[in-house]
Design a protein around this motif. Structure first.
Motif, PDB file in Angstrom:
ATOM      1  N   LEU B 177     -21.020 -73.104 -12.888  1.00 21.74           N
ATOM      2  CA  LEU B 177     -21.849 -74.311 -12.923  1.00 21.74           C
ATOM      3  C   LEU B 177     -21.176 -75.456 -12.161  1.00 21.74           C
ATOM      4  N   ASP B 178     -19.845 -75.535 -12.241  1.00 24.11           N
ATOM      5  CA  ASP B 178     -19.137 -76.560 -11.468  1.00 24.11           C
ATOM      6  C   ASP B 178     -19.403 -76.344  -9.981  1.00 24.11           C
ATOM      7  N   LEU B 179     -19.321 -75.086  -9.566  1.00 21.49           N
ATOM      8  CA  LEU B 179     -19.579 -74.783  -8.150  1.00 21.49           C
ATOM      9  C   LEU B 179     -21.016 -75.128  -7.796  1.00 21.49           C
ATOM     10  N   LEU B 180     -21.954 -74.741  -8.658  1.00 19.29           N
ATOM     11  CA  LEU B 180     -23.365 -75.012  -8.384  1.00 19.29           C
ATOM     12  C   LEU B 180     -23.613 -76.519  -8.295  1.00 19.29           C
ATOM     13  N   LEU B 181     -22.951 -77.287  -9.148  1.00 18.88           N
ATOM     14  CA  LEU B 181     -23.144 -78.731  -9.129  1.00 18.88           C
ATOM     15  C   LEU B 181     -22.638 -79.318  -7.821  1.00 18.88           C
ATOM     16  N   ALA B 182     -21.407 -78.978  -7.446  1.00 17.59           N
ATOM     17  CA  ALA B 182     -20.844 -79.509  -6.203  1.00 17.59           C
ATOM     18  C   ALA B 182     -21.680 -79.076  -5.004  1.00 17.59           C
ATOM     19  N   PHE B 183     -22.102 -77.817  -5.023  1.00 18.12           N
ATOM     20  CA  PHE B 183     -22.924 -77.298  -3.925  1.00 18.12           C
ATOM     21  C   PHE B 183     -24.216 -78.099  -3.800  1.00 18.12           C
ATOM     22  N   ASN B 184     -24.899 -78.280  -4.923  1.00 16.63           N
ATOM     23  CA  ASN B 184     -26.168 -78.982  -4.873  1.00 16.63           C
ATOM     24  C   ASN B 184     -26.022 -80.455  -4.532  1.00 16.63           C
ATOM     25  N   ILE B 185     -24.895 -81.047  -4.887  1.00 18.28           N
ATOM     26  CA  ILE B 185     -24.647 -82.426  -4.464  1.00 18.28           C
ATOM     27  C   ILE B 185     -24.516 -82.474  -2.945  1.00 18.28           C
ATOM     28  N   GLY B 186     -23.832 -81.490  -2.375  1.00 16.56           N
ATOM     29  CA  GLY B 186     -23.687 -81.425  -0.919  1.00 16.56           C
ATOM     30  C   GLY B 186     -25.033 -81.251  -0.224  1.00 16.56           C
ATOM     31  N   ILE B 187     -25.922 -80.475  -0.845  1.00 14.05           N
ATOM     32  CA  ILE B 187     -27.251 -80.272  -0.267  1.00 14.05           C
ATOM     33  C   ILE B 187     -28.095 -81.530  -0.416  1.00 14.05           C
TER      34      ILE B 187
END
Lengths: 470, 520
Positions: B177-187
């Motif tokens: 979820l941490d990865l998904l959060l950072a990823f989606n912030i980048g998007i």
């Protein structure tokens, strides 16, 4: 057009030889090299240099190059170019050209880094260095002639990040002995690294524009050497290099036989204090007005005698800072330079230290200062002027105007003052004998057989090297 | 934040605002904020005018403040598909010449902390260079995802994150979820930036969008993963802007993949420099001389607060490609395949070329995909004409269709000679609205025309999960053994349940037996 513009650039980069250098170009570029080394040495004491050094330290490689003035600090060549470039531009003290850019900082650190990293057996003379250096300068100048807006003080992209990156790629290509095609590809690859917005000028990030130009130009040359390909017509296209300009109009460069150097026709300006070039006119005008306002002991008359201070300057928004908040802002403030000069009588490196910027006496004068933008005063380093008017409470007004400051290309620093500036800048980093040695080596650069003599002198000295930040 | 009116002079109101810094830090914690009042003449006295909260601040607020709880189911589902697809095209891209060159270059750098190159267990690089070469691999064949407004969002962000995940200390633990959060912030940051100019909605002309918005998206994602403070998030955006921007002319060349690689690398670098305390222009996104420098028309909006946050990815999905070429060619391929059905012989081959009088493609006017006789694989990937003719000839188009020897086939050239483009005025260069029509006229006068409005893979007709995974397997097969491939598919499928991302990054290594370092 039989030849593309990009091809003509590659032709020049690849084909120019030491014999094409003229005496005047050699003389002028040696002065630029000396000045750039000096401001680079001074810049190694700044906070921004310290930060990019901390960052760059994480990288190591087999071939390494030295950080100027720091004998034990070695980095991969592109990072040495990066941090040295940042040092050079860290205080906005490096040279300025017309059309406007800071040409030397993008090129020289790339070249010294490469010189050191090449194999022992490779020998480069002072003339080889001068040739590569001048190619890097020439490419920048030629690119700026492709748009009218380049002749004015920039508004969108910071020119060193645009033309400097390609100039660095050109100079690196020359020194590395790239083929004609590789020189062309290096320009194309470099274009994809170019361009940083003006809004970061007057911030701590600005020096990275020069550092990155040196670094990425070097990188582009390496990638070209590895066979990477870009758009061979990068300079010809509005969707290519033209993307950085609103109006873009190219011209094929003259052939090698008809080659002439822009530096031969148009010299650079050297700064006498570390701030935006436009403030240099203000400082001279303010110093002249001050002579009317001094007391017998040489101090400025009390501030409460002053009603207002008016600066008639070109409309350059990013040098319009009524109350600068940091040293970077102070270096980009007509108002700050005027008031400091009025107060102190002179302006120099220490005038921009944080504690100086926030002096109450300066703020007092700043409150009385305003700008006017006469319509005949265009934001162009060749034509601008600055007028300083001080009106006293008793109604008397004193006005002085500066058209050409000492250090401008119309009134160049003489050799003695240029060397004085260098000594003042290098003194914390080089011991006196090395300093004189370096001055003399650069003075006779065209006679130097092996550039290693020069790069060795850049080390500084174990005894006086400092790594503390400002 | 607290504001005090200091004084009013010269038609300007001077405020001082301060915000407290909870941890000891070297940053200034106050700044001047200027507001201007209009003079009677209507002139503005000072051009730097900011709303009470600057746009840049609102971005920093989102980057810093969004939490795992803000992720919605749909955003999680969509971004997991993007992650899987990006990994697959990245693996495939490690076989390309451009990847090989940037790897050779990057190899000269080493550092104490290192990260892995995808699919190459023994090849480690400093984190920013791992991000660089992996990013280049992802975009090397123009096979990665595309969004609307137009950019390739994932390639700038994912390699930066995997590189950072690996380089952080052992004790630091990041969940899926941490990865998904950072990823989606980048998007999200990329999408929000593209809403600041109308020209971003159309196929780009001046700057290649991944190099512009991708660099800032990468900086945002890296800032989140590294846990930067609010101020540092803001500075990272400012610093990143000075690395952004590459001209469109290098699209359709071997340099184009570096735009994504550099976005990943420089965004990471910007975050590191911000962490070291470097400062840029805190209002970088607000200013025409800032991020606005990359656009002709630039019009910003403050982002909604954290409470009202909504994800653009929730409203607008990405498109996944079925073959490695510019997105616009995907409409052409479907239309051409449809027309071909009218033109096949009993054995399934195309009727002989000398029966064909001409081939007309009615496409939007996108100059850099208009290449009548492409000369290289990169050019072929950016050619309406090449994709149409190859599809007509072969019946399908896939990865091998772009190999050098395929590009120069005489049968293709024969068809290319008969092909011309038309640009109907109602066919705008916009990935949401464009269409492609293919018309083949035979020597006997018969004409066959088919039109494609929405290709399979477009956000209006998304690849189903089975086909997305099939694409992944086909891409990853040379680099991952079958069991690892399935393992990776399942790990990404359940990414929101993953407790430790190291499970994921370990799977990216590939395998000693099947790792290949040869170039294509």
């Amino acid at each position: 057009m039989l030849k593309s513009v990009t091809e003509s650039f590659a032709n020049i980069i690849h084909g120019l030889k030491v014999g094409h250098l003229t005496d005047r170009v050699i003389q002028r570029s040696k002065r630029m090299i000396l000045d750039t080394l000096g401001v680079g040495f001074l810049g190694t004491s700044t906070e921004v240099f310290h930060k990019v050094s901390q960052y760059s330290k994480i990288y190591s490689s087999n071939t390494s190059s030295m950080v100027w003035g720091q004998p034990d600090f070695r980095l991969p060549p592109s990072y040495a170019a990066f941090v040295n470039g940042v040092a050079i531009h860290s205080m906005d003290f490096d040279d300025t050209w017309h059309p406007a850019t800071h040409p030397s900082g993008a090129v020289l650190p790339a070249l010294t880094a490469l010189l050191e990293s090449l194999p022992q057996r490779a020998k480069f003379s002072g003339l080889d260095l001068l040739l590569a250096f001048n190619i890097g300068i020439e490419v920048q100048g030629r690119l700026m002639h492709f748009s009218k807006e380049a002749s004015d003080i920039p508004k969108r992209f910071h020119p060193p990040s645009v033309v400097g990156t390609l100039g660095s790629a050109a100079a690196a290509s020359k020194l590395l002995g790239l083929s004609l095609t590789e020189c062309q590809e290096a320009l194309a690859i470099a274009a994809s690294f170019a361009g940083a917005p003006m809004a970061n000028a007057a911030t701590q990030t600005k020096p990275l524009h020069i550092g990155n130009a040196a670094r990425h130009g070097t990188e582009a040359a390496f990638l070209a050497m590895l066979g990477l390909q870009g758009n061979k017509h990068i300079l010809d296209l509005a969707t290519g290099f033209g993307a950085f300009y609103t109006n873009y109009s190219t011209k094929v460069l003259p052939s090698l036989d008809s080659h002439s150097w822009l530096l031969d026709e148009q010299d650079v300006a050297f700064k006498r204090f570390p701030a935006h070039l436009a403030t240099h006119w203000v400082a001279e005008a303010a110093a002249a007005v001050r002579r009317h306002l001094v007391l017998s002991d040489g101090a400025l008359l009390p501030a409460d005698h002053i009603e207002n201070i008016v600066l008639r300057v070109p409309d350059v928004q990013y040098v319009n800072r009524p109350f600068p908040d940091s040293e970077h802002e102070a270096r980009h403030s007509f108002q700050y330079v005027a008031c400091t000069t009025l107060l102190d009588g002179d302006i120099a490196v220490p005038s921009f230290f944080k504690d100086q910027v926030s002096r109450p006496q300066v703020t007092e004068l700043l409150r009385k200062t305003k700008l006017e933008h006469p319509s005949d005063n265009l934001p162009n380093f060749n034509t601008l002027y600055c007028e300083v008017s001080v009106t006293l409470k008793n109604g008397a007004t004193f006005t002085e105007c500066c058209n050409t400051f000492y250090g401008h290309w119309r009134n160049p620093l003489n050799q003695e003052d240029l060397e004085k500036k260098f000594r003042a800048n290098a003194t914390k980093v080089l011991p006196p004998n090395k300093m004189e040695n370096l001055i003399n080596t650069v003075k006779k650069l065209e006679d130097l057989e092996d550039c290693r003599v020069l790069t060795t002198l850049l080390k500084g000295s174990e005894e006086t090297s400092k790594t503390s930040s400002m």
